[in-house]
Design a protein around this motif. Sequence first.
Motif, short mmCIF file in Angstrom:
data_model
loop_
_atom_site.label_atom_id
_atom_site.label_comp_id
_atom_site.label_asym_id
_atom_site.label_seq_id
_atom_site.Cartn_x
_atom_site.Cartn_y
_atom_site.Cartn_z
N ARG A 240 36.16 31.95 53.09
CA ARG A 240 36.54 31.17 54.28
C ARG A 240 38.00 30.73 54.18
N LEU A 241 38.42 30.36 52.97
CA LEU A 241 39.81 29.98 52.76
C LEU A 241 40.74 31.14 53.06
N LEU A 242 40.38 32.33 52.58
CA LEU A 242 41.19 33.52 52.86
C LEU A 242 41.17 33.85 54.35
N MET A 243 40.03 33.65 54.98
CA MET A 243 39.90 33.95 56.40
C MET A 243 40.88 33.11 57.21
N ARG A 244 41.03 31.85 56.82
CA ARG A 244 41.96 30.97 57.54
C ARG A 244 43.40 31.43 57.34
N GLY A 245 43.68 31.99 56.17
CA GLY A 245 45.06 32.41 55.89
C GLY A 245 45.39 33.81 56.36
N LEU A 246 44.40 34.72 56.28
CA LEU A 246 44.67 36.13 56.58
C LEU A 246 44.17 36.57 57.95
N GLY A 247 43.18 35.85 58.49
CA GLY A 247 42.64 36.22 59.79
C GLY A 247 41.98 37.58 59.77
N SER A 248 42.27 38.43 60.73
CA SER A 248 41.61 39.72 60.87
C SER A 248 41.97 40.70 59.76
N ARG A 249 43.03 40.40 59.01
CA ARG A 249 43.43 41.31 57.93
C ARG A 249 42.55 41.20 56.70
N ILE A 250 41.66 40.21 56.67
CA ILE A 250 40.89 39.95 55.46
C ILE A 250 40.00 41.12 55.07
N ASP A 251 39.37 41.79 56.05
CA ASP A 251 38.48 42.90 55.72
C ASP A 251 39.24 44.08 55.11
N ARG A 252 40.49 44.24 55.47
CA ARG A 252 41.29 45.35 54.95
C ARG A 252 41.87 45.04 53.57
N LEU A 253 42.17 43.77 53.31
CA LEU A 253 42.88 43.41 52.09
C LEU A 253 41.98 42.88 50.98
N TYR A 254 40.83 42.32 51.35
CA TYR A 254 40.04 41.60 50.35
C TYR A 254 39.50 42.52 49.26
N LEU A 255 38.83 43.61 49.64
CA LEU A 255 38.16 44.45 48.65
C LEU A 255 39.13 45.05 47.64
N PRO A 256 40.29 45.62 48.05
CA PRO A 256 41.24 46.12 47.04
C PRO A 256 41.73 45.01 46.11
N ALA A 257 42.03 43.83 46.68
CA ALA A 257 42.52 42.72 45.85
C ALA A 257 41.43 42.23 44.91
N TYR A 258 40.20 42.13 45.41
CA TYR A 258 39.07 41.68 44.59
C TYR A 258 38.82 42.65 43.44
N SER A 259 38.88 43.95 43.72
CA SER A 259 38.66 44.96 42.69
C SER A 259 39.76 44.90 41.63
N LEU A 260 41.00 44.71 42.07
CA LEU A 260 42.11 44.61 41.13
C LEU A 260 41.96 43.40 40.22
N ILE A 261 41.58 42.27 40.80
CA ILE A 261 41.37 41.05 40.00
C ILE A 261 40.25 41.26 38.99
N ALA A 262 39.17 41.91 39.42
CA ALA A 262 38.04 42.17 38.52
C ALA A 262 38.48 43.04 37.34
N ILE A 263 39.28 44.06 37.61
CA ILE A 263 39.75 44.95 36.54
C ILE A 263 40.66 44.20 35.57
N LEU A 264 41.59 43.43 36.11
CA LEU A 264 42.55 42.71 35.25
C LEU A 264 41.86 41.66 34.39
N THR A 265 40.84 41.01 34.94
CA THR A 265 40.18 39.95 34.18
C THR A 265 39.15 40.48 33.18
N ILE A 266 38.72 41.75 33.34
CA ILE A 266 37.78 42.31 32.36
C ILE A 266 38.52 43.00 31.22
N LEU A 267 39.80 43.31 31.41
CA LEU A 267 40.57 44.02 30.38
C LEU A 267 40.64 43.26 29.05
N PRO A 268 40.85 41.92 29.04
CA PRO A 268 40.87 41.22 27.75
C PRO A 268 39.57 41.37 26.97
#
Length: 205
Positions: free
Chosen positions: A31-59
């Motif tokens: 919801r916080l992202l929705m307020r900031g990104l609006g309609s772009r959230i569906d296009r940007l969220y999944l790639p960003a979420y996947s990148l964060i997941a990869i970076l945080t599992i690397l350690p």
Amino acid sequence: MELASSKITSVFSLVAFAVIHSLTASLPFKRLLMRGLGSRIDRLYLPAYSLIAILTILPLIYLLYKNPGRILYRIPSPWRWLMVGGQLIAALIAPRAFRDAPHRFKIRSQLSALQTPEAGSLNIRGIYRWIRDPFLLSGLVLIWLTPIMTVNLLIIYLLTTIYLFLGSLHWETRLVAQFGDEYREYQKRVHRIIPGLRESVKPGL
């Protein structure tokens, strides 16, 4: 002492990953992202979420590589290659699951009220005709078909299994909130992780 420290560090790394992973997947965060990104959230969220997941599992991966712990078993050939083959097949399930149900991962749909045009319809197709949570199945196959098992790996895998199962329960709670009785009926007809244990459903249910 050093072995105990490596186990504690690995567990702490897994917990940190789980906290970050759960936070970024939560509806308040979306919801916080929705307020900031609006309609772009569906296009940007999944790639960003996947990148964060990869970076945080690397350690955690690095820690397990440096301190795998005592070997509990090592599966010999040719059985180990059958296990690796099973892992490769499981690795193909996740992209197929995304392709077969892109509407399930649209943030605007998840944040919409039940039975509204934005929420959409369940539209069962592809792999979801035989299994409700292909991500849970692929995750379990990937970790438990590891042909070499160590003490630290076993601890992490047990905790990961619990996390994956609890995450699946939480995800289905969201789907019930999004699709209502349509999803409850689907739950009665298709098993969570064992394909074909109950029955398959026709596409577009």
